[in-house]
Scaffold this motif. Structure first.
Motif, mmCIF file in Angstrom:
data_model
loop_
_atom_site.group_PDB
_atom_site.id
_atom_site.type_symbol
_atom_site.label_atom_id
_atom_site.label_comp_id
_atom_site.label_asym_id
_atom_site.label_seq_id
_atom_site.Cartn_x
_atom_site.Cartn_y
_atom_site.Cartn_z
ATOM 1 N N VAL A 86 0.841 -1.199 0.000
ATOM 2 C CA VAL A 86 0.000 0.000 0.000
ATOM 3 C C VAL A 86 0.874 1.247 0.000
ATOM 4 O O VAL A 86 1.891 1.310 0.682
ATOM 5 C CB VAL A 86 -0.926 0.026 1.250
ATOM 6 C CG1 VAL A 86 -1.555 1.401 1.435
ATOM 7 C CG2 VAL A 86 -2.013 -1.031 1.133
ATOM 8 N N LYS A 87 0.461 2.223 -0.793
ATOM 9 C CA LYS A 87 1.039 3.565 -0.736
ATOM 10 C C LYS A 87 -0.121 4.550 -0.734
ATOM 11 O O LYS A 87 -1.140 4.317 -1.392
ATOM 12 C CB LYS A 87 1.954 3.846 -1.941
ATOM 13 C CG LYS A 87 3.153 2.934 -2.056
ATOM 14 C CD LYS A 87 4.117 3.376 -3.150
ATOM 15 C CE LYS A 87 3.554 3.215 -4.547
ATOM 16 N NZ LYS A 87 3.510 1.795 -4.995
ATOM 17 N N ILE A 88 0.026 5.641 -0.002
ATOM 18 C CA ILE A 88 -0.977 6.696 -0.032
ATOM 19 C C ILE A 88 -0.271 8.033 -0.179
ATOM 20 O O ILE A 88 0.778 8.262 0.420
ATOM 21 C CB ILE A 88 -1.889 6.693 1.221
ATOM 22 C CG1 ILE A 88 -2.939 7.812 1.120
ATOM 23 C CG2 ILE A 88 -1.086 6.771 2.511
ATOM 24 C CD1 ILE A 88 -4.043 7.720 2.156
ATOM 25 N N ALA A 89 -0.825 8.884 -1.024
ATOM 26 C CA ALA A 89 -0.216 10.190 -1.277
ATOM 27 C C ALA A 89 -1.289 11.264 -1.343
ATOM 28 O O ALA A 89 -2.440 10.986 -1.701
ATOM 29 C CB ALA A 89 0.570 10.162 -2.591
ATOM 30 N N PHE A 90 -0.923 12.473 -0.962
ATOM 31 C CA PHE A 90 -1.829 13.602 -1.175
ATOM 32 C C PHE A 90 -1.031 14.783 -1.712
ATOM 33 O O PHE A 90 0.190 14.864 -1.541
ATOM 34 C CB PHE A 90 -2.590 13.984 0.104
ATOM 35 C CG PHE A 90 -1.766 14.647 1.177
ATOM 36 C CD1 PHE A 90 -1.660 16.036 1.244
ATOM 37 C CD2 PHE A 90 -1.124 13.897 2.158
ATOM 38 C CE1 PHE A 90 -0.922 16.650 2.252
ATOM 39 C CE2 PHE A 90 -0.386 14.498 3.157
ATOM 40 C CZ PHE A 90 -0.284 15.882 3.211
ATOM 41 N N ARG A 146 4.686 4.974 2.379
ATOM 42 C CA ARG A 146 4.824 3.641 1.802
ATOM 43 C C ARG A 146 4.808 2.596 2.909
ATOM 44 O O ARG A 146 5.588 2.681 3.861
ATOM 45 C CB ARG A 146 6.125 3.540 1.000
ATOM 46 C CG ARG A 146 6.219 4.553 -0.127
ATOM 47 C CD ARG A 146 7.566 4.474 -0.837
ATOM 48 N NE ARG A 146 7.696 5.543 -1.824
ATOM 49 C CZ ARG A 146 8.806 5.776 -2.534
ATOM 50 N NH1 ARG A 146 9.879 5.006 -2.346
ATOM 51 N NH2 ARG A 146 8.833 6.761 -3.406
ATOM 52 N N SER A 147 3.929 1.599 2.765
ATOM 53 C CA SER A 147 3.733 0.630 3.848
ATOM 54 C C SER A 147 4.936 -0.268 4.067
ATOM 55 O O SER A 147 5.323 -0.530 5.212
ATOM 56 C CB SER A 147 2.495 -0.227 3.559
ATOM 57 O OG SER A 147 2.667 -0.981 2.363
ATOM 58 N N GLY A 148 5.529 -0.776 2.990
ATOM 59 C CA GLY A 148 6.647 -1.695 3.139
ATOM 60 C C GLY A 148 7.864 -1.047 3.755
ATOM 61 O O GLY A 148 8.565 -1.642 4.577
ATOM 62 N N GLY A 201 1.699 4.879 9.548
ATOM 63 C CA GLY A 201 0.552 4.070 9.174
ATOM 64 C C GLY A 201 0.498 2.772 9.944
ATOM 65 O O GLY A 201 1.525 2.276 10.419
ATOM 66 N N LYS A 202 -0.698 2.230 10.070
ATOM 67 C CA LYS A 202 -0.844 0.926 10.726
ATOM 68 C C LYS A 202 -2.085 0.229 10.179
ATOM 69 O O LYS A 202 -3.017 0.859 9.677
ATOM 70 C CB LYS A 202 -0.953 1.084 12.244
ATOM 71 C CG LYS A 202 -2.176 1.845 12.720
ATOM 72 C CD LYS A 202 -2.198 1.917 14.252
ATOM 73 C CE LYS A 202 -3.431 2.668 14.738
ATOM 74 N NZ LYS A 202 -3.487 2.728 16.224
ATOM 75 N N ASP A 235 -3.252 0.574 -3.983
ATOM 76 C CA ASP A 235 -3.658 -0.625 -3.257
ATOM 77 C C ASP A 235 -3.173 -1.871 -3.997
ATOM 78 O O ASP A 235 -2.854 -1.817 -5.184
ATOM 79 C CB ASP A 235 -5.186 -0.631 -3.146
ATOM 80 C CG ASP A 235 -5.741 -1.929 -2.615
ATOM 81 O OD1 ASP A 235 -5.412 -2.273 -1.470
ATOM 82 O OD2 ASP A 235 -6.470 -2.614 -3.357
ATOM 83 N N ASP A 236 -3.083 -2.988 -3.294
ATOM 84 C CA ASP A 236 -2.809 -4.265 -3.949
ATOM 85 C C ASP A 236 -1.467 -4.267 -4.679
ATOM 86 O O ASP A 236 -1.341 -4.803 -5.774
ATOM 87 C CB ASP A 236 -3.951 -4.581 -4.919
ATOM 88 C CG ASP A 236 -4.032 -6.050 -5.305
ATOM 89 O OD1 ASP A 236 -3.520 -6.892 -4.552
ATOM 90 O OD2 ASP A 236 -4.602 -6.341 -6.371
ATOM 91 N N SER A 237 -0.459 -3.603 -4.077
ATOM 92 C CA SER A 237 0.892 -3.528 -4.649
ATOM 93 C C SER A 237 0.908 -2.900 -6.040
ATOM 94 O O SER A 237 1.720 -3.255 -6.893
ATOM 95 C CB SER A 237 1.535 -4.926 -4.701
ATOM 96 O OG SER A 237 1.670 -5.470 -3.407
ATOM 97 N N ALA A 238 0.016 -1.944 -6.261
ATOM 98 C CA ALA A 238 -0.073 -1.282 -7.564
ATOM 99 C C ALA A 238 1.026 -0.239 -7.728
ATOM 100 O O ALA A 238 1.656 0.199 -6.767
ATOM 101 C CB ALA A 238 -1.440 -0.615 -7.719
#
Length: 289
Positions: free
Chosen positions: A135-139, A194-196, A222-223, A260-263
């Motif tokens: 998972v990665k999240i960005a704004f 980045r989650s990893g 993140g958690k 999501d989903d290692s995209a």
């Protein structure tokens, strides 16, 4: 007892002083805005401006925003594109069509806090594009509408048909802003977790995308609890080069995305363009805590 109290006080002071860390808001007392992220397929800026392919192009020219037309149908749009029914030449079987996300914001006069929380969609089973980060999240933030269409289209002004992972595009070309310039203030302020790697990044998108170099990010954490993710960004209201300086009483163009989903690349879920208000009106409001 006295030793315990003193140790606790010292620990609290160290937590405040370490790397500029500060106490996060009581999120239970902060209102949440639910925003639906959707799978966008191949819909770069050039596509949304082309009237023969996108019916909203005329409304866009009249000054309406993407959210004006599409905020209530984001999930349905995602279904059409994820399935390959519309503007997706290479659909991924089992790809989530949309992700509802709760967004909370607050500030303490020195720092802005943004919290994103959502339920993990079912995995598609497709090959992992980014095996290091499930998972990665960005704004992104933009100030003053200096970027063309930023007030209307959110982050779409950084998404072009010649950018990497678009069909037939140069794999070395990143997101960019047409005519982008840090010196002229024509850019987006970019943040990512980045989650990893369990790490935050602070960069910008101007004539190209740069993932590091910003000075405003304090922390990104993140958690995952069961199937539920929560990610909290803390950034200084003030910033340096490539950072949008935030002020109370003002609103800023705001958009975000989840890989999501290692995209990787364009295979993410995105929001429409919204406003983040700092003690001001906005789709997402950050009040002082």
């Amino acid at each position: 007892m006295k030793k315990t109290m003193i140790a606790g006080a010292v620990g609290a002071l160290l937590a405040i002083g370490a790397g500029g860390a500060v106490a996060a808001p009581d999120w239970g007392k902060v209102g949440a805005k639910e925003i639906t992220l959707f799978y966008p397929g191949v819909s770069p800026l050039e596509w949304i401006q082309k009237g023969t392919e996108h019916g909203g192009a005329r409304a866009l020219k009249k000054g309406e925003t993407c959210a004006d037309c599409h905020s209530e149908e984001a999930s349905e749009m995602g279904k059409k594109m994820a399935s390959g029914q519309k503007i997706e030449p290479t659909p991924i079987a089992g790809k989530a069509a949309f992700i509802p996300v709760k967004v909370q914001a607050a500030h303490d006069g020195e720092n802005l806090y943004l919290r994103f929380s959502w339920k993990q969609p079912a995995a598609s089973g497709a090959a992992k594009m980014d095996d290091k980060n499930p998972v990665k999240i960005a704004f992104m933030l933009e100030s003053g509408g200096k970027v063309d269409l930023a007030d209307q289209s959110g982050c779409w002004a950084t998404c072009h048909q010649d950018s990497r992972t678009m069909p037939g595009a140069d794999e070395a070309k990143t997101k960019y802003v047409k005519g982008g310039s840090l010196a002229e203030g024509k850019f987006y302020d970019l943040y990512q977790w980045r989650s990893g790697e369990n790490k935050g990044f602070n960069g910008y998108v101007a004539d190209k995308r740069v993932m590091e170099g910003g000075k405003a990010l304090v922390s990104a954490e993140g958690k995952k609890d069961g199937d539920n993710w929560s990610v909290v960004f803390t950034r200084k209201l003030a910033g340096g080069e490539g950072d949008v300086a935030l002020e109370a009483g003002k609103a800023y163009n705001f958009g975000f995305a989840i890989h999501d989903d290692s995209a990787a690349g364009r295979f993410h879920h995105v929001s429409l363009g919204y406003k983040l208000g700092i003690d001001a009106d906005g789709d997402v409001k950050a009040a002082k805590q």
